[in-house]
Design a protein around this motif. Structure first.
Motif, PDB file in Angstrom:
ATOM      1  N   ASN A  34     -22.996  40.036  43.727  1.00 54.43           N
ATOM      2  CA  ASN A  34     -24.159  40.043  43.745  1.00 54.43           C
ATOM      3  C   ASN A  34     -25.009  41.519  43.292  1.00 54.43           C
ATOM      4  OD1 ASN A  34     -24.596  37.618  45.308  1.00 54.43           O
ATOM      5  ND2 ASN A  34     -23.933  38.710  47.034  1.00 54.43           N
ATOM      6  N   TYR A  36     -28.774  43.433  42.756  1.00 57.64           N
ATOM      7  CA  TYR A  36     -30.573  42.903  43.060  1.00 57.64           C
ATOM      8  C   TYR A  36     -31.337  44.371  42.417  1.00 57.64           C
ATOM      9  CZ  TYR A  36     -28.413  40.746  47.385  1.00 57.64           C
ATOM     10  OH  TYR A  36     -27.444  40.493  47.855  1.00 57.64           O
ATOM     11  N   GLN A  38     -35.049  46.806  43.075  1.00 62.58           N
ATOM     12  CA  GLN A  38     -35.870  46.880  43.835  1.00 62.58           C
ATOM     13  C   GLN A  38     -37.111  48.008  42.823  1.00 62.58           C
ATOM     14  OE1 GLN A  38     -34.092  49.516  46.944  1.00 62.58           O
ATOM     15  NE2 GLN A  38     -36.037  49.177  47.878  1.00 62.58           N
ATOM     16  N   ALA A  43     -39.388  45.489  48.516  1.00 65.15           N
ATOM     17  CA  ALA A  43     -38.234  45.346  49.012  1.00 65.15           C
ATOM     18  C   ALA A  43     -37.575  44.604  48.042  1.00 65.15           C
ATOM     19  CB  ALA A  43     -38.199  43.656  49.956  1.00 65.15           C
ATOM     20  N   PRO A  44     -35.948  44.564  48.154  1.00 70.17           N
ATOM     21  CA  PRO A  44     -35.058  44.316  46.807  1.00 70.17           C
ATOM     22  C   PRO A  44     -34.818  42.759  46.817  1.00 70.17           C
ATOM     23  CG  PRO A  44     -33.746  45.693  48.415  1.00 70.17           C
ATOM     24  CD  PRO A  44     -35.085  45.462  48.707  1.00 70.17           C
ATOM     25  N   LEU A  46     -33.462  39.082  44.601  1.00 73.80           N
ATOM     26  CA  LEU A  46     -31.859  38.449  44.196  1.00 73.80           C
ATOM     27  C   LEU A  46     -31.636  38.479  42.355  1.00 73.80           C
ATOM     28  CD1 LEU A  46     -29.256  38.280  45.015  1.00 73.80           C
ATOM     29  CD2 LEU A  46     -29.993  36.017  45.581  1.00 73.80           C
ATOM     30  N   TYR A  49     -26.101  35.663  41.499  1.00 73.23           N
ATOM     31  CA  TYR A  49     -25.609  35.590  42.673  1.00 73.23           C
ATOM     32  C   TYR A  49     -23.791  35.485  42.409  1.00 73.23           C
ATOM     33  CZ  TYR A  49     -26.695  31.059  43.376  1.00 73.23           C
ATOM     34  OH  TYR A  49     -26.869  29.719  42.842  1.00 73.23           O
ATOM     35  N   ASN A  53     -24.285  33.402  38.757  1.00 71.24           N
ATOM     36  CA  ASN A  53     -25.361  33.150  38.475  1.00 71.24           C
ATOM     37  C   ASN A  53     -26.417  33.479  38.817  1.00 71.24           C
ATOM     38  OD1 ASN A  53     -23.631  30.497  39.958  1.00 71.24           O
ATOM     39  ND2 ASN A  53     -22.073  32.233  41.220  1.00 71.24           N
ATOM     40  N   GLN A  55     -30.086  33.489  40.096  1.00 68.71           N
ATOM     41  CA  GLN A  55     -31.127  33.149  41.225  1.00 68.71           C
ATOM     42  C   GLN A  55     -32.108  33.005  40.132  1.00 68.71           C
ATOM     43  OE1 GLN A  55     -30.766  32.730  43.570  1.00 68.71           O
ATOM     44  NE2 GLN A  55     -32.854  32.658  45.045  1.00 68.71           N
ATOM     45  N   ARG A  56     -33.101  31.542  41.426  1.00 70.29           N
ATOM     46  CA  ARG A  56     -34.015  30.801  40.593  1.00 70.29           C
ATOM     47  C   ARG A  56     -34.857  31.542  40.633  1.00 70.29           C
ATOM     48  NH1 ARG A  56     -33.293  27.407  44.850  1.00 70.29           N
ATOM     49  NH2 ARG A  56     -34.430  28.198  46.531  1.00 70.29           N
ATOM     50  N   TYR A  87     -29.254  47.939  42.084  1.00 66.20           N
ATOM     51  CA  TYR A  87     -28.015  47.340  43.271  1.00 66.20           C
ATOM     52  C   TYR A  87     -26.804  46.280  43.280  1.00 66.20           C
ATOM     53  CZ  TYR A  87     -30.780  51.318  45.388  1.00 66.20           C
ATOM     54  OH  TYR A  87     -31.809  52.323  46.291  1.00 66.20           O
ATOM     55  N   GLN A  89     -24.000  44.477  45.493  1.00 66.71           N
ATOM     56  CA  GLN A  89     -23.457  44.132  46.601  1.00 66.71           C
ATOM     57  C   GLN A  89     -21.876  43.608  46.562  1.00 66.71           C
ATOM     58  OE1 GLN A  89     -25.506  41.466  49.256  1.00 66.71           O
ATOM     59  NE2 GLN A  89     -24.921  43.054  51.532  1.00 66.71           N
TER      60      GLN A  89
END
Lengths: 107, 120
Positions: A34, A36, A38, A43-44, A46, A49, A53, A55-56, A87, A89
Motif C-alpha cells: 500500500n 500513503y 502524509q 494523518a496519513p 491511503l 492498495y 488499486n 483508493q476511492r 510511505y 507499507q
C-alpha cells in the motif's frame, strides 16, 4: 520480519513533473503493498492498495505497479497539493512494516 | 461517513501506564480489523499493533509484552493498553481500519491521532 526500503529518501520536483518512488520488500509480499500520503500535522491517507488499486477519491494521476519485492508509485503531472511525504507499507504478514518514507518537495 | 476519534493521550512519566481509545462511527469495530500506528516527532510511521476481525493480535517488537490491543464492543471502540512506558514511546498515536479485500489489505480510515509524551 519483512523489511521495507524506499528510494529516494527525498526528491525535489516541479509542478507538472512525473515522479516515481520505489519500494522494495526483503521477501515476496505478492501484491500486499500500500502507498500513503502524509502532509505535515495530518494523518496519513491511503492512495493505493494491493499494489495497483486506486483508493476511492484519489486522483488518477496517482498509480501503482509491481509485485513480489519491487513496487513503484508514480505521480503523473505533479500538482501543488502533492508535495508531501509518501510511505509504502506491506500488509502481507505481521509486523505490518512501513517504509522509511520519501519526501517530495518543490525544486 | 466513517469517523475514528482517538483519545487518552497525555504527558506521563516513564514506567507508568496509559490507555488509549479510538471511538468509531460508521463502521462496526467488532467485525473489522483495526490497527495502531505511531509517529515519533520528526520521524516516519511505525506500525504498533493489529487486531484482526477473527481476534488474532500481533505487536511490533518494540512494544511486545508491554502493550495490549483489544476491542470494546459495548462502545464500538478500539483500545490500546500501554504499560511500562518508556521515553521512546513518545509519539502521536493513530488508529486505523484495515480494509480487507480479496488478495489485499490497506489502512483506509485513520483517526486524527492522540499525542503521548513520556517524560520525567
Amino acid at each position: 520480519d519483512i523489511q521495507m526500503t524506499q528510494s529516494p529518501s527525498s526528491l525535489s520536483a516541479s509542478v507538472g513533473d512525473r515522479v516515481a518512488i520505489t519500494c522494495r520488500a526483503s521477501q515476496s509480499i505478492i501484491k500486499y503493498l500500500n502507498w500513503y500520503q502524509q502532509k505535515p500535522g495530518k494523518a496519513p491517507t491511503l492512495l493505493i492498495y494491493g499494489a495497483s488499486n486506486l483508493q476511492r477519491g484519489v486522483p488518477s494521476r496517482f498509480s501503482g505497479s509491481g509485485s513480489a519485492t519491487e513496487f513503484t508509485l508514480t505521480i503523473n503531472s505533479l500538482q501543488p497539493e502533492d508535495f508531501a511525504t509518501y510511505y509504502c507499507q506491506q500488509t502481507y504478514s505481521p509486523p505490518l512494516t512501513f517504509g522509511p518514507g520519501t519526501k517530495v518537495d518543490r525544486k | 461517513e466513517v469517523q475514528l476519534v482517538e483519545s487518552g493521550g497525555e504527558l506521563i512519566q516513564p514506567g507508568e501506564s496509559l490507555r488509549l481509545s479510538c471511538a468509531a462511527s460508521g463502521i462496526t469495530v467488532t467485525s473489522s480489523s483495526m490497527t495502531w500506528v505511531r509517529q515519533a516527532p520528526g520521524a516516519g510511521l511505525e506500525w504498533v499493533s493489529v487486531i484482526y476481525a477473527d481476534g488474532r493480535t500481533f505487536y511490533g517488537d518494540s512494544v511486545k509484552g508491554r502493550f495490549t490491543i483489544s476491542k470494546d464492543n459495548s462502545r464500538n471502540a478500539l483500545v490500546l493498553q500501554m504499560d511500562r512506558l518508556r521515553v521512546d514511546d513518545t509519539a502521536m498515536y493513530y488508529c486505523a481500519r484495515l480494509l480487507t479485500a480479496p488478495g489485499t489489505m490497506g489502512l483506509d480510515y485513520w483517526g486524527q491521532g492522540t499525542p503521548v509524551t513520556v517524560s520525567s
